[in-house]
Design an enzyme around this catalytic site. Structure first.
Site, short mmCIF file in Angstrom:
data_model
loop_
_atom_site.label_atom_id
_atom_site.label_comp_id
_atom_site.label_asym_id
_atom_site.label_seq_id
_atom_site.Cartn_x
_atom_site.Cartn_y
_atom_site.Cartn_z
N SER A 14 2.04 -25.44 51.02
CA SER A 14 3.23 -25.88 50.28
C SER A 14 4.17 -26.66 51.21
O SER A 14 3.91 -26.77 52.42
CB SER A 14 3.99 -24.65 49.75
OG SER A 14 4.56 -23.96 50.86
N GLU A 87 0.85 -36.48 55.07
CA GLU A 87 1.17 -36.71 53.65
C GLU A 87 0.00 -37.39 52.94
O GLU A 87 0.18 -38.29 52.12
CB GLU A 87 2.40 -37.62 53.52
CG GLU A 87 3.63 -37.11 54.24
CD GLU A 87 4.33 -35.97 53.53
OE1 GLU A 87 3.83 -35.53 52.47
OE2 GLU A 87 5.33 -35.51 54.06
P1 TMP Z 1 6.12 -32.17 53.15
O1 TMP Z 1 4.85 -31.57 52.67
O2 TMP Z 1 6.00 -32.84 54.46
O3 TMP Z 1 7.24 -31.22 53.09
O4 TMP Z 1 6.48 -33.39 52.17
C1 TMP Z 1 6.07 -33.45 50.87
C2 TMP Z 1 6.60 -34.69 50.17
O5 TMP Z 1 6.00 -34.77 48.87
C3 TMP Z 1 8.11 -34.70 49.93
O6 TMP Z 1 8.61 -36.02 50.11
C4 TMP Z 1 8.25 -34.32 48.48
C5 TMP Z 1 6.99 -34.87 47.86
N1 TMP Z 1 6.47 -34.17 46.69
C6 TMP Z 1 6.13 -34.90 45.56
O7 TMP Z 1 6.26 -36.12 45.52
N2 TMP Z 1 5.61 -34.24 44.47
C7 TMP Z 1 5.42 -32.88 44.47
O8 TMP Z 1 4.95 -32.35 43.45
C8 TMP Z 1 5.77 -32.13 45.64
C9 TMP Z 1 5.58 -30.65 45.68
C10 TMP Z 1 6.30 -32.82 46.73
MG MG Z 2 5.54 -32.76 56.36
#
Ligand code: TMP
Ligand code: MG
Length: 189
Positions: A14, A87
């Site tokens: 997550s 990402e």
């Molecule tokens: P992280 O995994 O490095 O925290 O970043 C995840 C990125 O993905 C953040 O910019 C938010 C984005 N995101 C979406 O676009 N859709 C989603 O359903 C989720 C959970 C995150």
């Molecule tokens: Mg990240």
């Protein structure tokens, strides 16, 4: 003589579970081991800086921003032995055959991305990347509601759980997302 075969490693979980931190750790160690490393990230994520990947705890390393998986191929240097992509859930499907091709060429591929979107559904090409990888690391954050291990990401819109039909892509951090366990993850339909 030692045989060096290519491999694919995926770091998933997550938001706020430390994926980028772990990716950065592996990249730093590869650099210490004198590997030739290239780091990529989708240009869509402009949260911190377009030339870096940055973890929620503020660590960062240089990265090249790409709009498509094909751009990775174009930017690849012949001497590169390690390719890292953060990402990866945001990249188009071509990332799947590309990682296979790179590994077949002897390259170590390190990928990090969200296994699930805010709805709790598999995100983009992640399921296939996870299935094809030699090595999978699934990290956990802490559920903000109960303190148990969080496996899911709660999206909030004006403080309320986002609807199942809302757009999947929405770049952001603490202001819109929270790590939560299965029981406290809410997705109204
Ligand atoms: P992280 O995994 O490095 O925290 O970043 C995840 C990125 O993905 C953040 O910019 C938010 C984005 N995101 C979406 O676009 N859709 C989603 O359903 C989720 C959970 C995150
Ligand atoms: Mg990240």
């Amino acid at each position: 003589m030692r045989h060096h075969s290519g491999t694919v490693e995926v770091i998933c979980g997550s938001m706020f579970c430390g994926k980028t931190e772990e990716l950065i750790r592996r990249v730093r160690r590869a650099v210490i081991a004198k590997q030739k490393v290239q780091v990529f990230k989708p240009a869509i994520d402009d949260r911190y800086s377009i030339q870096h990947i940055t973890s929620h705890n503020g660590q960062n390393i240089d990265a090249q921003a790409v709009n498509t998986a094909d751009e990775i191929t174009q930017l690849l240097r012949p001497e590169t032995t390690v390719v890292a992509v953060d990402e990866v859930q945001f990249l188009d499907y071509a990332i799947v055959p590309l990682t296979g091709t790179l590994a077949a060429r002897g390259i170590r591929v390190i990928l990090a991305g969200l296994d699930l979107d805010f709805r709790g559904e598999p995100f983009g090409s992640m399921p296939e990347l996870l299935a094809r990888a030699e090595d999978v690391t699934k990290l956990h954050a802490i559920c903000v509601v109960c303190g148990e291990q969080a496996s899911r990401t709660q999206r909030l819109v004006n403080g309320q759980p986002a609807n199942f039909n809302d757009p999947i892509i929405m770049v952001g951090a603490q202001e819109v997302y929270e790590p939560r366990c299965r029981d406290h993850h809410i997705v109204p339909r």
